[in-house]
Design a protein around this motif. Structure first.
Motif, PDB file in Angstrom:
ATOM      1  N   GLU A  61      83.497 -10.824 -14.649  1.00 51.94           N
ATOM      2  CA  GLU A  61      84.104 -11.254 -13.381  1.00 51.94           C
ATOM      3  C   GLU A  61      83.568 -12.617 -12.948  1.00 51.94           C
ATOM      4  O   GLU A  61      84.327 -13.477 -12.490  1.00 51.94           O
ATOM      5  CB  GLU A  61      83.852 -10.211 -12.293  1.00 51.94           C
ATOM      6  CG  GLU A  61      84.377 -10.596 -10.923  1.00 51.94           C
ATOM      7  CD  GLU A  61      85.898 -10.638 -10.818  1.00 51.94           C
ATOM      8  OE1 GLU A  61      86.390 -11.275  -9.868  1.00 51.94           O
ATOM      9  OE2 GLU A  61      86.592 -10.043 -11.674  1.00 51.94           O
ATOM     10  N   LEU A  62      82.266 -12.831 -13.107  1.00 57.18           N
ATOM     11  CA  LEU A  62      81.679 -14.124 -12.764  1.00 57.18           C
ATOM     12  C   LEU A  62      82.307 -15.228 -13.609  1.00 57.18           C
ATOM     13  O   LEU A  62      82.684 -16.283 -13.087  1.00 57.18           O
ATOM     14  CB  LEU A  62      80.165 -14.086 -12.970  1.00 57.18           C
ATOM     15  CG  LEU A  62      79.423 -15.389 -12.686  1.00 57.18           C
ATOM     16  CD1 LEU A  62      79.591 -15.826 -11.228  1.00 57.18           C
ATOM     17  CD2 LEU A  62      77.949 -15.241 -13.034  1.00 57.18           C
ATOM     18  N   ASN A  63      82.450 -14.989 -14.908  1.00 62.95           N
ATOM     19  CA  ASN A  63      83.072 -15.969 -15.797  1.00 62.95           C
ATOM     20  C   ASN A  63      84.506 -16.269 -15.357  1.00 62.95           C
ATOM     21  O   ASN A  63      84.932 -17.434 -15.345  1.00 62.95           O
ATOM     22  CB  ASN A  63      83.040 -15.472 -17.245  1.00 62.95           C
ATOM     23  CG  ASN A  63      83.456 -16.532 -18.231  1.00 62.95           C
ATOM     24  OD1 ASN A  63      82.815 -17.569 -18.346  1.00 62.95           O
ATOM     25  ND2 ASN A  63      84.533 -16.279 -18.955  1.00 62.95           N
ATOM     26  N   GLU A  64      85.258 -15.234 -14.983  1.00 62.44           N
ATOM     27  CA  GLU A  64      86.639 -15.428 -14.532  1.00 62.44           C
ATOM     28  C   GLU A  64      86.693 -16.262 -13.257  1.00 62.44           C
ATOM     29  O   GLU A  64      87.570 -17.117 -13.092  1.00 62.44           O
ATOM     30  CB  GLU A  64      87.345 -14.088 -14.340  1.00 62.44           C
ATOM     31  CG  GLU A  64      87.660 -13.368 -15.646  1.00 62.44           C
ATOM     32  CD  GLU A  64      88.489 -14.209 -16.604  1.00 62.44           C
ATOM     33  OE1 GLU A  64      89.511 -14.788 -16.187  1.00 62.44           O
ATOM     34  OE2 GLU A  64      88.103 -14.301 -17.801  1.00 62.44           O
ATOM     35  N   ARG A  65      85.769 -16.024 -12.351  1.00 61.72           N
ATOM     36  CA  ARG A  65      85.742 -16.809 -11.100  1.00 61.72           C
ATOM     37  C   ARG A  65      85.375 -18.270 -11.371  1.00 61.72           C
ATOM     38  O   ARG A  65      85.931 -19.170 -10.754  1.00 61.72           O
ATOM     39  CB  ARG A  65      84.791 -16.169 -10.105  1.00 61.72           C
ATOM     40  CG  ARG A  65      85.247 -14.760  -9.734  1.00 61.72           C
ATOM     41  CD  ARG A  65      85.153 -14.507  -8.319  1.00 61.72           C
ATOM     42  NE  ARG A  65      85.554 -13.123  -8.011  1.00 61.72           N
ATOM     43  CZ  ARG A  65      85.694 -12.685  -6.807  1.00 61.72           C
ATOM     44  NH1 ARG A  65      85.473 -13.469  -5.783  1.00 61.72           N
ATOM     45  NH2 ARG A  65      86.057 -11.425  -6.586  1.00 61.72           N
ATOM     46  N   ILE A  66      84.441 -18.480 -12.279  1.00 62.45           N
ATOM     47  CA  ILE A  66      84.088 -19.856 -12.662  1.00 62.45           C
ATOM     48  C   ILE A  66      85.290 -20.535 -13.312  1.00 62.45           C
ATOM     49  O   ILE A  66      85.606 -21.693 -12.995  1.00 62.45           O
ATOM     50  CB  ILE A  66      82.851 -19.863 -13.590  1.00 62.45           C
ATOM     51  CG1 ILE A  66      81.600 -19.467 -12.787  1.00 62.45           C
ATOM     52  CG2 ILE A  66      82.673 -21.216 -14.262  1.00 62.45           C
ATOM     53  CD1 ILE A  66      80.380 -19.183 -13.635  1.00 62.45           C
ATOM     54  N   LYS A  67      85.988 -19.824 -14.196  1.00 61.76           N
ATOM     55  CA  LYS A  67      87.196 -20.381 -14.819  1.00 61.76           C
ATOM     56  C   LYS A  67      88.254 -20.705 -13.765  1.00 61.76           C
ATOM     57  O   LYS A  67      88.939 -21.733 -13.862  1.00 61.76           O
ATOM     58  CB  LYS A  67      87.746 -19.411 -15.860  1.00 61.76           C
ATOM     59  CG  LYS A  67      86.938 -19.380 -17.142  1.00 61.76           C
ATOM     60  CD  LYS A  67      87.348 -18.285 -18.113  1.00 61.76           C
ATOM     61  CE  LYS A  67      88.811 -18.179 -18.357  1.00 61.76           C
ATOM     62  NZ  LYS A  67      89.155 -17.161 -19.378  1.00 61.76           N
ATOM     63  N   GLY A  68      88.364 -19.853 -12.745  1.00 59.36           N
ATOM     64  CA  GLY A  68      89.307 -20.111 -11.656  1.00 59.36           C
ATOM     65  C   GLY A  68      88.990 -21.403 -10.931  1.00 59.36           C
ATOM     66  O   GLY A  68      89.884 -22.176 -10.580  1.00 59.36           O
ATOM     67  N   ALA A  69      87.691 -21.650 -10.710  1.00 63.46           N
ATOM     68  CA  ALA A  69      87.278 -22.903 -10.065  1.00 63.46           C
ATOM     69  C   ALA A  69      87.573 -24.091 -10.977  1.00 63.46           C
ATOM     70  O   ALA A  69      88.038 -25.135 -10.518  1.00 63.46           O
ATOM     71  CB  ALA A  69      85.790 -22.845  -9.718  1.00 63.46           C
ATOM     72  N   PHE A  70      87.326 -23.929 -12.265  1.00 68.06           N
ATOM     73  CA  PHE A  70      87.616 -24.998 -13.223  1.00 68.06           C
ATOM     74  C   PHE A  70      89.112 -25.311 -13.255  1.00 68.06           C
ATOM     75  O   PHE A  70      89.509 -26.473 -13.353  1.00 68.06           O
ATOM     76  CB  PHE A  70      87.158 -24.617 -14.630  1.00 68.06           C
ATOM     77  CG  PHE A  70      85.685 -24.748 -14.883  1.00 68.06           C
ATOM     78  CD1 PHE A  70      84.838 -25.376 -13.991  1.00 68.06           C
ATOM     79  CD2 PHE A  70      85.135 -24.239 -16.051  1.00 68.06           C
ATOM     80  CE1 PHE A  70      83.485 -25.507 -14.241  1.00 68.06           C
ATOM     81  CE2 PHE A  70      83.784 -24.364 -16.317  1.00 68.06           C
ATOM     82  CZ  PHE A  70      82.958 -24.995 -15.414  1.00 68.06           C
ATOM     83  N   ALA A  71      89.944 -24.290 -13.174  1.00 66.50           N
ATOM     84  CA  ALA A  71      91.398 -24.486 -13.238  1.00 66.50           C
ATOM     85  C   ALA A  71      91.896 -25.356 -12.086  1.00 66.50           C
ATOM     86  O   ALA A  71      92.914 -26.030 -12.211  1.00 66.50           O
ATOM     87  CB  ALA A  71      92.110 -23.138 -13.240  1.00 66.50           C
ATOM     88  N   LYS A  72      91.162 -25.362 -10.955  1.00 65.62           N
ATOM     89  CA  LYS A  72      91.540 -26.169  -9.783  1.00 65.62           C
ATOM     90  C   LYS A  72      90.998 -27.593  -9.846  1.00 65.62           C
ATOM     91  O   LYS A  72      91.295 -28.404  -8.975  1.00 65.62           O
ATOM     92  CB  LYS A  72      91.016 -25.509  -8.497  1.00 65.62           C
ATOM     93  CG  LYS A  72      91.618 -24.155  -8.211  1.00 65.62           C
ATOM     94  CD  LYS A  72      91.074 -23.614  -6.899  1.00 65.62           C
ATOM     95  CE  LYS A  72      90.118 -22.493  -7.163  1.00 65.62           C
ATOM     96  NZ  LYS A  72      89.532 -21.920  -5.956  1.00 65.62           N
ATOM     97  N   SER A  73      90.199 -27.892 -10.849  1.00 64.66           N
ATOM     98  CA  SER A  73      89.537 -29.190 -10.961  1.00 64.66           C
ATOM     99  C   SER A  73      90.518 -30.313 -11.272  1.00 64.66           C
ATOM    100  O   SER A  73      91.582 -30.088 -11.851  1.00 64.66           O
ATOM    101  CB  SER A  73      88.469 -29.124 -12.054  1.00 64.66           C
ATOM    102  OG  SER A  73      87.928 -30.392 -12.312  1.00 64.66           O
ATOM    103  N   ASP A  74      90.150 -31.527 -10.926  1.00 67.66           N
ATOM    104  CA  ASP A  74      90.917 -32.715 -11.302  1.00 67.66           C
ATOM    105  C   ASP A  74      90.576 -33.162 -12.728  1.00 67.66           C
ATOM    106  O   ASP A  74      91.289 -33.973 -13.311  1.00 67.66           O
ATOM    107  CB  ASP A  74      90.619 -33.865 -10.335  1.00 67.66           C
ATOM    108  CG  ASP A  74      91.147 -33.595  -8.946  1.00 67.66           C
ATOM    109  OD1 ASP A  74      92.122 -32.826  -8.808  1.00 67.66           O
ATOM    110  OD2 ASP A  74      90.573 -34.149  -7.982  1.00 67.66           O
ATOM    111  N   ASP A  75      89.495 -32.648 -13.271  1.00 66.54           N
ATOM    112  CA  ASP A  75      89.029 -33.004 -14.605  1.00 66.54           C
ATOM    113  C   ASP A  75      89.824 -32.193 -15.638  1.00 66.54           C
ATOM    114  O   ASP A  75      89.789 -30.959 -15.643  1.00 66.54           O
ATOM    115  CB  ASP A  75      87.533 -32.698 -14.713  1.00 66.54           C
ATOM    116  CG  ASP A  75      86.930 -33.080 -16.043  1.00 66.54           C
ATOM    117  OD1 ASP A  75      87.584 -32.874 -17.088  1.00 66.54           O
ATOM    118  OD2 ASP A  75      85.777 -33.559 -16.055  1.00 66.54           O
ATOM    119  N   SER A  76      90.531 -32.874 -16.530  1.00 64.33           N
ATOM    120  CA  SER A  76      91.388 -32.188 -17.499  1.00 64.33           C
ATOM    121  C   SER A  76      90.588 -31.297 -18.456  1.00 64.33           C
ATOM    122  O   SER A  76      91.072 -30.243 -18.874  1.00 64.33           O
ATOM    123  CB  SER A  76      92.220 -33.195 -18.297  1.00 64.33           C
ATOM    124  OG  SER A  76      91.390 -34.065 -19.026  1.00 64.33           O
TER     125      SER A  76
END
Length: 189
Positions: A61-76
């Motif tokens: 779950e922690l990994n999924e939440r971190i991935k969710g934050a990454f998905a919102k990033s401006d960094d490709s």
């Protein structure tokens, strides 16, 4: 020349990015966490906190939440990780220790770095692999990530300065040889 076990332990330690499924024992985890508390801290304030997670569902779950934050990033590059089905920021280690601190002192991150190094060396001395994990440090203020780490026990007023993946190195993956960069040391007499 007499062998110094502490120096040999430091020289032998490598970052492990592939782990077996074997969990770190409670006794070994306690020893590693205790080593963290013996690290130096600015003004001896010891405002750090160590949150150890050994529950695989919580780690997923922690990994999924971190991935969710990454998905919102401006960094490709981060977006790519955020949308990846296979990305795991902690390399599927069976234990992850979140290292956080009150960000009120400029040395808070340095205190955490010293504690993390103590954990690395303690783990190495016990035959346990380790790796520094940065991703939570950059995503800890994302609302979904913050909500989850607070539920895990990370104090609300803390910033995450790093995490420690712990587990047993996959014997099928060879360890890289350490190469010392030339010119890294200067001695002035």
């Amino acid at each position: 020349m007499k062998i110094n076990e502490v120096l040999e332990n430091m020289k032998a330690r490598r970052s492990v990015r592939a782990y077996t499924g074997q969990q770190v024992s409670e006794e070994d985890l306690q020893a590693i966490l205790e080593a963290a508390t013996y690290a130096p801290s600015g003004m001896h304030l010891e405002t750090w906190h160590f949150t150890a997670i050994q529950n695989m569902d919580k780690l997923t779950e922690l990994n999924e939440r971190i991935k969710g934050a990454f998905a919102k990033s401006d960094d490709s590059r981060l977006q790519e990780r955020g949308h990846s089905k296979t990305y795991c920021c902690y390399y599927h280690a069976p234990t992850l220790v979140i290292v956080s601190n009150e960000p009120t002192q400029w040395w808070a991150g340095m205190d955490c770095a010293c504690a993390i190094e103590n954990m690395f060396l303690a783990a190495q001395s016990l035959g346990i692999g380790s790796c520094w994990i940065n991703q939570l440090g950059t995503t800890c203020d994302d609302p979904e990530v913050r909500e989850f780490i607070a539920a895990l026990g990370v104090p609300a007023n803390h910033k995450v300065y790093g995490c420690v993946a712990l587990g047993y190195a996959d014997p099928k993956i060879p360890m890289k040889e350490k190469k010392i960069k030339a010119g890294a040391i200067t001695i002035v007499e």
